[in-house]
Write an enzyme that holds these catalytic residues in place. Sequence first.
Site, mmCIF file in Angstrom:
data_model
loop_
_atom_site.group_PDB
_atom_site.id
_atom_site.type_symbol
_atom_site.label_atom_id
_atom_site.label_comp_id
_atom_site.label_asym_id
_atom_site.label_seq_id
_atom_site.Cartn_x
_atom_site.Cartn_y
_atom_site.Cartn_z
ATOM 1 N N GLY A 1 14.790 13.330 55.078
ATOM 2 C CA GLY A 1 15.353 14.622 54.703
ATOM 3 C C GLY A 1 14.320 15.576 54.131
ATOM 4 O O GLY A 1 13.110 15.335 54.201
ATOM 5 N N LEU A 2 14.820 16.676 53.593
ATOM 6 C CA LEU A 2 13.969 17.724 53.022
ATOM 7 C C LEU A 2 13.052 17.183 51.922
ATOM 8 O O LEU A 2 11.836 17.372 51.945
ATOM 9 C CB LEU A 2 14.899 18.828 52.461
ATOM 10 C CG LEU A 2 14.328 19.862 51.514
ATOM 11 C CD1 LEU A 2 13.283 20.722 52.209
ATOM 12 C CD2 LEU A 2 15.455 20.744 50.966
ATOM 13 N N TYR B 1 31.616 15.766 46.071
ATOM 14 C CA TYR B 1 30.175 15.521 45.919
ATOM 15 C C TYR B 1 29.799 15.445 44.440
ATOM 16 O O TYR B 1 29.060 14.556 44.003
ATOM 17 C CB TYR B 1 29.438 16.670 46.611
ATOM 18 C CG TYR B 1 27.935 16.699 46.495
ATOM 19 C CD1 TYR B 1 27.129 15.950 47.342
ATOM 20 C CD2 TYR B 1 27.312 17.535 45.568
ATOM 21 C CE1 TYR B 1 25.743 16.012 47.265
ATOM 22 C CE2 TYR B 1 25.928 17.610 45.483
ATOM 23 C CZ TYR B 1 25.145 16.848 46.332
ATOM 24 O OH TYR B 1 23.772 16.924 46.246
ATOM 25 N N ARG C 1 18.814 32.910 41.214
ATOM 26 C CA ARG C 1 18.763 31.450 41.357
ATOM 27 C C ARG C 1 17.345 30.953 41.068
ATOM 28 O O ARG C 1 16.367 31.687 41.211
ATOM 29 C CB ARG C 1 19.125 31.030 42.787
ATOM 30 C CG ARG C 1 20.574 31.295 43.202
ATOM 31 C CD ARG C 1 21.570 30.400 42.476
ATOM 32 N NE ARG C 1 22.945 30.615 42.921
ATOM 33 C CZ ARG C 1 23.793 31.501 42.378
ATOM 34 N NH1 ARG C 1 23.418 32.246 41.359
ATOM 35 N NH2 ARG C 1 25.022 31.621 42.849
HETATM 36 P P1 NDP Z 1 18.820 15.809 53.421
HETATM 37 O O1 NDP Z 1 20.213 16.088 53.870
HETATM 38 O O2 NDP Z 1 17.704 16.644 53.949
HETATM 39 O O3 NDP Z 1 18.495 14.279 53.698
HETATM 40 C C1 NDP Z 1 19.428 13.292 53.412
HETATM 41 C C2 NDP Z 1 18.789 11.944 53.648
HETATM 42 O O4 NDP Z 1 19.754 10.927 53.347
HETATM 43 C C3 NDP Z 1 18.339 11.727 55.086
HETATM 44 O O5 NDP Z 1 17.123 11.022 55.064
HETATM 45 C C4 NDP Z 1 19.446 10.869 55.668
HETATM 46 O O6 NDP Z 1 18.998 10.028 56.711
HETATM 47 C C5 NDP Z 1 19.827 10.035 54.459
HETATM 48 N N1 NDP Z 1 21.188 9.498 54.561
HETATM 49 C C6 NDP Z 1 22.348 10.197 54.630
HETATM 50 N N2 NDP Z 1 23.389 9.360 54.763
HETATM 51 C C7 NDP Z 1 22.867 8.091 54.770
HETATM 52 C C8 NDP Z 1 23.438 6.788 54.893
HETATM 53 N N3 NDP Z 1 24.758 6.607 55.014
HETATM 54 N N4 NDP Z 1 22.598 5.726 54.878
HETATM 55 C C9 NDP Z 1 21.266 5.898 54.750
HETATM 56 N N5 NDP Z 1 20.669 7.089 54.623
HETATM 57 C C10 NDP Z 1 21.470 8.181 54.641
HETATM 58 O O7 NDP Z 1 18.861 15.844 51.845
HETATM 59 P P2 NDP Z 1 17.806 16.473 50.811
HETATM 60 O O8 NDP Z 1 16.435 15.986 51.105
HETATM 61 O O9 NDP Z 1 18.102 17.916 50.721
HETATM 62 O O10 NDP Z 1 18.338 15.810 49.466
HETATM 63 C C11 NDP Z 1 17.762 14.636 48.910
HETATM 64 C C12 NDP Z 1 18.446 14.372 47.598
HETATM 65 O O11 NDP Z 1 18.298 15.507 46.764
HETATM 66 C C13 NDP Z 1 19.950 14.132 47.739
HETATM 67 O O12 NDP Z 1 20.315 13.083 46.882
HETATM 68 C C14 NDP Z 1 20.564 15.449 47.309
HETATM 69 O O13 NDP Z 1 21.833 15.238 46.758
HETATM 70 C C15 NDP Z 1 19.567 15.941 46.287
HETATM 71 N N6 NDP Z 1 19.513 17.390 46.066
HETATM 72 C C16 NDP Z 1 19.227 18.278 47.085
HETATM 73 C C17 NDP Z 1 19.145 19.646 46.816
HETATM 74 C C18 NDP Z 1 18.818 20.644 47.878
HETATM 75 O O14 NDP Z 1 18.771 21.857 47.556
HETATM 76 N N7 NDP Z 1 18.574 20.246 49.120
HETATM 77 C C19 NDP Z 1 19.376 20.166 45.471
HETATM 78 C C20 NDP Z 1 19.589 19.158 44.493
HETATM 79 C C21 NDP Z 1 19.667 17.831 44.796
HETATM 80 P P3 NDP Z 1 18.975 10.496 58.275
HETATM 81 O O15 NDP Z 1 18.470 11.905 58.306
HETATM 82 O O16 NDP Z 1 18.038 9.535 58.905
HETATM 83 O O17 NDP Z 1 20.378 10.399 58.773
#
Ligand code: NDP
Length: 327
Positions: A17-18, A149, A221
């Site tokens: 992810g991000l 969430y 923000r």
């Molecule tokens: P992304 O949506 O970009 O990435 C999510 C990640 O979680 C991906 O690697 C995905 O894998 C993995 N994932 C999702 N479901 C499953 C599952 N069932 N089993 C295993 N892996 C899973 O998220 P971000 O990088 O944006 O967020 C990372 C963390 O930061 C999260 O916990 C989020 O709550 C938190 N956060 C994010 C913010 C934001 O602005 N983006 C702000 C504050 C907190 P795949 O892609 O391979 O499916």
Amino acid sequence: SSSETQYQTIVVTGASGLVGSALKEVIATEPVDSSYGRRTGERWVFLRSSDGDLRDLAQTEAIFEKYKPVAVIHLAALVGGLFNNMKHNLTFMRDNILINDNVLWSAYKHDTKKVISCLSTCVFPDKVEYPLTETKIHSGPPHSSNFGYSHAKRLVDVQNRAYKDEFGCNFTSAIPTNVFGPYDNFDLEDSHVIPGLIHKCYLAKKNGTPFVVSGTGKPLRQFIYSFDLAKLFIWMLREYDSVEPLILSVGEDEELSIKEVADAIVKEVGFTGEYKFDTTKSDGQFRKPASNDKLQSLIGGYKFKPFDEALQHTVKWFIDNYDFART
Ligand code: NDP
């Protein structure tokens, strides 16, 4: 082999992810044994959902059995934009509860020494005295739009405390504000504000159409660059051993208006067409500042990458990777 068993393994969940992608790049590029680098003898493992569905206990246990991690940076979550959250509160709650419960339980059972999980400032109470601080997470109901969430994420803090009380575990959590950077979700309908506006502005330029920003542009923000956040996670891994959550954010004095963000995007995209605000669309909350005083007092003054530089990098990444980015 015996040399393999001497490795200390750090597992990062949700690494595609991000936030996880930035963490992977920091570990790959910072010199070994430097402040934000891998340490000698460490093996970092970056997981995505195809390596195992963390909603499933058996698949989660298999990951811990395979890697025997000494520490876990737990980023995996079902994350969505506002509209997706509003329509699917039960799914957001249930998937995230399952993921977090399976990861923490497996970490406890496999003697993982430390887990850092990830909350978000959007899980804080809807009615609260600003600025947000680490002590206010549970002091009122979350906003109704993403209550599923929010409750699942808040529960991580409760779980961390219970694991510490009953089993003495060193499990903690980080609370980032709005994250942006390469590898984000740039979907037009259901993304966060920065990636959504970058994509919109890019299309306006390409199609010769107006760039229309929803709302007045006045709300403020705090935005954190994914690479700064990645470094702060590595700092937490090395230095932070308290169960109390820690807000990871730029300072309250670094709030930006949506207009300032849109202006910067227009400049970086090189858009010269018509640019306007659709004031019939709702603005959301005017501001919801979070304090980073605790972080800065502990780390001793972290220097965040200037917003314009970070945005430039993100826009360039989006344009260079348009065919492969999540849109
Ligand atoms: P992304 O949506 O970009 O990435 C999510 C990640 O979680 C991906 O690697 C995905 O894998 C993995 N994932 C999702 N479901 C499953 C599952 N069932 N089993 C295993 N892996 C899973 O998220 P971000 O990088 O944006 O967020 C990372 C963390 O930061 C999260 O916990 C989020 O709550 C938190 N956060 C994010 C913010 C934001 O602005 N983006 C702000 C504050 C907190 P795949 O892609 O391979 O499916």
